[in-house]
Design an enzyme around this catalytic site. Structure first.
Site, PDB file in Angstrom:
ATOM      1  N   GLU A 219       0.853  -1.183   0.000  1.00  0.00           N
ATOM      2  CA  GLU A 219       0.000   0.000   0.000  1.00  0.00           C
ATOM      3  C   GLU A 219       0.887   1.230   0.000  1.00  0.00           C
ATOM      4  O   GLU A 219       2.014   1.169   0.502  1.00  0.00           O
ATOM      5  CB  GLU A 219      -0.858   0.039   1.279  1.00  0.00           C
ATOM      6  CG  GLU A 219      -1.803  -1.125   1.438  1.00  0.00           C
ATOM      7  CD  GLU A 219      -2.524  -1.130   2.797  1.00  0.00           C
ATOM      8  OE1 GLU A 219      -3.338  -2.028   3.001  1.00  0.00           O
ATOM      9  OE2 GLU A 219      -2.240  -0.242   3.641  1.00  0.00           O
ATOM     10  N   LYS A 221       2.586   4.293   1.433  1.00  0.00           N
ATOM     11  CA  LYS A 221       2.807   4.825   2.783  1.00  0.00           C
ATOM     12  C   LYS A 221       2.673   6.336   2.653  1.00  0.00           C
ATOM     13  O   LYS A 221       3.593   7.014   2.200  1.00  0.00           O
ATOM     14  CB  LYS A 221       4.185   4.445   3.330  1.00  0.00           C
ATOM     15  CG  LYS A 221       4.385   4.881   4.781  1.00  0.00           C
ATOM     16  CD  LYS A 221       5.728   4.432   5.314  1.00  0.00           C
ATOM     17  CE  LYS A 221       5.887   4.574   6.806  1.00  0.00           C
ATOM     18  NZ  LYS A 221       5.450   5.823   7.409  1.00  0.00           N
ATOM     19  N   ARG A 226      -1.702   9.360  11.130  1.00  0.00           N
ATOM     20  CA  ARG A 226      -2.607   8.229  11.262  1.00  0.00           C
ATOM     21  C   ARG A 226      -3.814   8.609  12.109  1.00  0.00           C
ATOM     22  O   ARG A 226      -3.677   9.295  13.117  1.00  0.00           O
ATOM     23  CB  ARG A 226      -1.836   7.122  11.951  1.00  0.00           C
ATOM     24  CG  ARG A 226      -2.548   5.807  12.015  1.00  0.00           C
ATOM     25  CD  ARG A 226      -1.533   4.778  12.415  1.00  0.00           C
ATOM     26  NE  ARG A 226      -2.086   3.458  12.434  1.00  0.00           N
ATOM     27  CZ  ARG A 226      -1.335   2.367  12.445  1.00  0.00           C
ATOM     28  NH1 ARG A 226      -0.025   2.470  12.460  1.00  0.00           N
ATOM     29  NH2 ARG A 226      -1.888   1.181  12.461  1.00  0.00           N
ATOM     30  N   ARG A 241      -2.812   9.290  16.426  1.00  0.00           N
ATOM     31  CA  ARG A 241      -1.890   8.177  16.659  1.00  0.00           C
ATOM     32  C   ARG A 241      -1.569   8.035  18.142  1.00  0.00           C
ATOM     33  O   ARG A 241      -1.307   6.954  18.627  1.00  0.00           O
ATOM     34  CB  ARG A 241      -0.608   8.432  15.865  1.00  0.00           C
ATOM     35  CG  ARG A 241       0.350   7.268  15.851  1.00  0.00           C
ATOM     36  CD  ARG A 241       1.640   7.669  15.159  1.00  0.00           C
ATOM     37  NE  ARG A 241       2.565   6.571  15.110  1.00  0.00           N
ATOM     38  CZ  ARG A 241       3.204   6.080  16.153  1.00  0.00           C
ATOM     39  NH1 ARG A 241       2.992   6.591  17.358  1.00  0.00           N
ATOM     40  NH2 ARG A 241       4.040   5.077  16.027  1.00  0.00           N
ATOM     41  N   GLU A 271      -5.068   7.179   7.011  1.00  0.00           N
ATOM     42  CA  GLU A 271      -4.051   8.223   7.065  1.00  0.00           C
ATOM     43  C   GLU A 271      -4.657   9.490   6.452  1.00  0.00           C
ATOM     44  O   GLU A 271      -5.337   9.410   5.415  1.00  0.00           O
ATOM     45  CB  GLU A 271      -2.835   7.738   6.256  1.00  0.00           C
ATOM     46  CG  GLU A 271      -1.625   8.618   6.335  1.00  0.00           C
ATOM     47  CD  GLU A 271      -0.666   8.272   7.492  1.00  0.00           C
ATOM     48  OE1 GLU A 271      -1.003   7.442   8.361  1.00  0.00           O
ATOM     49  OE2 GLU A 271       0.422   8.873   7.499  1.00  0.00           O
ATOM     50  N   ARG A 383       4.808  -4.180  17.166  1.00  0.00           N
ATOM     51  CA  ARG A 383       5.613  -3.934  15.974  1.00  0.00           C
ATOM     52  C   ARG A 383       6.274  -5.254  15.608  1.00  0.00           C
ATOM     53  O   ARG A 383       7.135  -5.740  16.328  1.00  0.00           O
ATOM     54  CB  ARG A 383       6.687  -2.875  16.286  1.00  0.00           C
ATOM     55  CG  ARG A 383       7.399  -2.350  15.044  1.00  0.00           C
ATOM     56  CD  ARG A 383       8.558  -1.448  15.413  1.00  0.00           C
ATOM     57  NE  ARG A 383       8.181  -0.185  16.028  1.00  0.00           N
ATOM     58  CZ  ARG A 383       7.742   0.884  15.351  1.00  0.00           C
ATOM     59  NH1 ARG A 383       7.635   0.846  14.050  1.00  0.00           N
ATOM     60  NH2 ARG A 383       7.446   1.995  15.990  1.00  0.00           N
ATOM     61  N   LYS A 389       7.535  -1.516   6.580  1.00  0.00           N
ATOM     62  CA  LYS A 389       7.532  -0.248   5.853  1.00  0.00           C
ATOM     63  C   LYS A 389       8.773  -0.185   4.978  1.00  0.00           C
ATOM     64  O   LYS A 389       9.846  -0.636   5.385  1.00  0.00           O
ATOM     65  CB  LYS A 389       7.454   0.955   6.796  1.00  0.00           C
ATOM     66  CG  LYS A 389       8.473   0.991   7.905  1.00  0.00           C
ATOM     67  CD  LYS A 389       8.275   2.229   8.777  1.00  0.00           C
ATOM     68  CE  LYS A 389       9.045   2.110  10.077  1.00  0.00           C
ATOM     69  NZ  LYS A 389       8.845   3.229  10.983  1.00  0.00           N
TER      70      LYS A 389
HETATM   71  P1  ATP Z   1       6.910   6.443  10.805  1.00  0.00           P
HETATM   72  O1  ATP Z   1       7.742   7.138  11.830  1.00  0.00           O
HETATM   73  O2  ATP Z   1       7.677   5.852   9.675  1.00  0.00           O
HETATM   74  O3  ATP Z   1       5.728   7.261  10.345  1.00  0.00           O
HETATM   75  P2  ATP Z   1       5.480   5.040  12.838  1.00  0.00           P
HETATM   76  O4  ATP Z   1       6.392   4.736  13.974  1.00  0.00           O
HETATM   77  O5  ATP Z   1       4.481   6.115  13.007  1.00  0.00           O
HETATM   78  O6  ATP Z   1       6.328   5.204  11.494  1.00  0.00           O
HETATM   79  P3  ATP Z   1       5.242   2.514  11.719  1.00  0.00           P
HETATM   80  O7  ATP Z   1       4.436   1.335  12.061  1.00  0.00           O
HETATM   81  O8  ATP Z   1       6.697   2.369  11.895  1.00  0.00           O
HETATM   82  O9  ATP Z   1       4.691   3.738  12.536  1.00  0.00           O
HETATM   83  O10 ATP Z   1       4.924   2.952  10.226  1.00  0.00           O
HETATM   84  C1  ATP Z   1       3.605   3.014   9.820  1.00  0.00           C
HETATM   85  C2  ATP Z   1       3.072   4.446   9.812  1.00  0.00           C
HETATM   86  O11 ATP Z   1       2.906   4.872   8.480  1.00  0.00           O
HETATM   87  C3  ATP Z   1       1.720   4.484  10.439  1.00  0.00           C
HETATM   88  O12 ATP Z   1       1.776   4.801  11.813  1.00  0.00           O
HETATM   89  C4  ATP Z   1       0.942   5.496   9.616  1.00  0.00           C
HETATM   90  O13 ATP Z   1       0.951   6.771  10.226  1.00  0.00           O
HETATM   91  C5  ATP Z   1       1.705   5.609   8.317  1.00  0.00           C
HETATM   92  N1  ATP Z   1       0.991   5.059   7.153  1.00  0.00           N
HETATM   93  C6  ATP Z   1       0.904   5.669   5.951  1.00  0.00           C
HETATM   94  N2  ATP Z   1       0.264   4.910   5.063  1.00  0.00           N
HETATM   95  C7  ATP Z   1      -0.088   3.767   5.699  1.00  0.00           C
HETATM   96  C8  ATP Z   1      -0.758   2.585   5.292  1.00  0.00           C
HETATM   97  N3  ATP Z   1      -1.186   2.405   4.042  1.00  0.00           N
HETATM   98  N4  ATP Z   1      -0.921   1.613   6.231  1.00  0.00           N
HETATM   99  C9  ATP Z   1      -0.483   1.764   7.489  1.00  0.00           C
HETATM  100  N5  ATP Z   1       0.159   2.865   7.918  1.00  0.00           N
HETATM  101  C10 ATP Z   1       0.373   3.866   7.035  1.00  0.00           C
END
Ligand code: ATP
Length: 525
Positions: A219, A221, A226, A241, A271, A383, A389
């Site tokens: 998907e 990103k 979020r 989030r 998102e 996690r 990712k």
């Molecule tokens: P990052 O700091 O890279 O944003 P994170 O720590 O917030 O990551 P991770 O699980 O590491 O969280 O990465 C997923 C994040 O990416 C999610 O928290 C969300 O905000 C974002 N995101 C964007 N597109 C998507 C998607 N299609 N599915 C899930 N998460 C997505």
């Protein structure tokens, strides 16, 4: 009634050891000595989080109030009562409950009374609890283990209950009073946000496809924030989030959701990102200005319009869907939501196809791709390898621990930020940077960092380690200069991550791993 003095002494012992097993034994030994009603407050005080993340209330007591109270403390210690665990917990809850007219005065009065009864060690621990910074290396995981041991229930049950509610206090209470049955009865409820499932970092689509059994869903990103949306009987609420309720700031999001006309109760996840004139994403900072905004919301809706793309459905009708496989949840989501509001997605077993898709995502101004295992359950708060990712640039989420006053063009601004990572005991600096921010962001940082200032030495302001920034860098180098042993080369701030707490930032361990990873394409001396 157990005295708070004993809990403070336990915190000191926990601080003195780095061994996980020892810490768990110390905690469960202590919990065993407590009365039933004391277990929940004790646990919350030890983890330094009197209120759960999902609670709208906050203590709202600033550093300045505490310093003033501490300064006056010497004069008021004539008639000290012995504080109990309940005294401390109940008072802090009263502080959080105090709202409206006269609440500031009331809060200060309550805090003052607490501190006037505290001895120096108790006062030190109280300060740490109030600022949610215990620094004793105890996390929820250890606490759950200790709790399971104390009440004699399987650790898995405790973990499940925590996953469902995200509220360790409630879990403790249920475990103590009703045991296994109580824990099993804890389910997620609408309008109480679930912790988000998180992803691990992967190097390439090829690696992910292999790990996910030959085929996976990719998907976009999106470069946004979020959100989780809960809906029931025509009412929709939006959570960030960090699980705070941001419904009031995002009326455009709730009106999109209402337009779907979903007749059943639901929890959706997706998102949002802000878009500019050319239809491309705006910087994260602009998006964050929409979150938490309560004044002039309508004007902001027009100035910074949002796009919404949903990627999951976690609850539908009268039950959770988190134990359903990802594919089934996606099909359900497709039935509920018009195509334009879904994340862009492909399912493939071809790395080349995924590479192309990734290039498209980047071209449209997004971060990269997410890869989700087709048969994966949704695991709140965890996690793992079910989600990956894929980004082209490696980043680190670090915590600002201090900042220097700038000179020249940056005079009057706190502009050189000391970047720290947690090593289990303390924050260790891995670099400094003044790069990457706009003037407006410098101003925001200056103001914000002063509000969390701890002390000032020379031209450096030391702050409470709360603010997370995401940095890009060229390389991680070994450094004899920093106690962390590492230094980031050419670090630049990419985003101020007000959507993340310091407990979610990257750790020293992660820096170690990234450092080692660099040698996959490099030689060592
Ligand atoms: P990052 O700091 O890279 O944003 P994170 O720590 O917030 O990551 P991770 O699980 O590491 O969280 O990465 C997923 C994040 O990416 C999610 O928290 C969300 O905000 C974002 N995101 C964007 N597109 C998507 C998607 N299609 N599915 C899930 N998460 C997505």
């Amino acid at each position: 009634m157990t005295l708070f003095k004993e809990l403070a002494a336990l915190c000191k012992s926990l601080e003195a050891t780095t061994k996980r097993k020892e810490k768990t034994t110390l905690i469960s030994g202590f919990l065993h000595t407590l009365g039933e009603s004391e277990i929940k407050p004790a646990i919350l005080l030890i983890i330094g989080s009197v209120l759960p993340e999902t609670d709208g209330r906050s203590l709202d007591v600033g550093w300045r109030t505490i310093s003033r109270v501490m300064d006056r403390k010497g004069q008021t210690t004539l008639f000290r009562r012995d504080l109990t665990i309940h005294d401390v917990y109940d008072t802090l809850i009263e502080v959080a409950d105090s709202e409206g007219r006269g609440s500031r005065k009331n809060k200060v009065m309550l805090i003052e009374r607490l501190f006037s009864d505290a001895d120096p060690v108790e006062a030190e621990i109280l300060v740490r609890i109030i600022f949610r910074e215990m620094r004793i290396g105890v996390n929820e995981g250890m606490m759950m283990e200790a709790l399971a041991e104390t009440v004699g229930v399987p650790g898995d049950l405790i973990r499940r209950a925590l996953m469902m509610t995200g509220d360790i206090g409630k879990v403790a209470e249920e475990a103590v009073l009703r045991g296994e049955d109580g824990l099993m009865s804890l389910e997620a409820t609408l309008f109480v946000p679930l912790k988000p499932m998180l992803a691990s970092t992967a190097k390439s689509p090829e690696e992910v496809i292999k790990d996910h059994g030959g085929k996976t869903a990719f998907e976009y990103k999106y470069d946004g924030a979020r959100i989780q949306i809960h809906g029931k009987d025509g009412e929709a609420r939006v959570f960030s989030r960090r699980l705070s309720d941001v419904t009031k700031s995002l009326p455009d999001v709730t009106s999109i959701i209402r337009s779907f006309g979903i007749q059943r109760d639901f929890i959706l996840e997706g998102e949002v990102f802000a878009i500019g004139g050319r239809g491309k994403p705006l910087p994260f900072q602009d998006l964050m200005r929409r979150f938490g905004r309560v004044k002039d919301v309508e004007e902001m809706v027009k100035r910074i319009p949002l796009r919404l793309h949903l990627f999951d459905v976690l609850y539908l009708g009268d039950g959770l869907l988190i134990d359903e496989p990802y594919e089934a949840r996606w099909s359900e989501l497709e039935r509920l939501v018009p195509h334009e509001f879904l994340v862009k997605r492909i399912v493939t077993s071809e790395p080349a196809e995924a590479e192309e898709f990734m290039a498209l995502a980047m071209k449209e101004g997004h971060e990269g791709l997410m890869a989700k295992r087709l048969d994966s359950k949704y695991r709140p708060g965890s996690r793992g390898k079910l989600w990956y990712k894929l980004k082209t640039t490696e980043t680190l989420d670090v915590v600002v621990v201090a900042a220097d006053w700038g000179s020249g063009r940056r005079r009057g601004w706190l502009s050189n930020y000391h970047l720290g990572v947690w090593d289990g005991d303390e924050y260790l600096v891995i670099g400094k940077t003044f790069k990457g921010l706009t003037d407006e962001e410098f101003r925001w940082m200056t103001e914000h960092l002063q509000s969390i200032r701890e002390r000032e030495t020379g031209y450096t302001v030391h702050v409470r380690p709360e603010l997370v920034v995401e940095v890009v860098f060229n390389e991680i180098q070994k450094s004899p200069h920093y106690k962390s042993g590492y230094a980031l080369r050419f670090a630049r701030i990419r985003r101020i991550r007000t959507d993340k707490g310091a407990d979610e930032a990257d750790t020293h361990q992660r820096v170690n791993e990234l450092y080692e990873k660099q040698f996959e394409h490099k030689d060592r001396l």
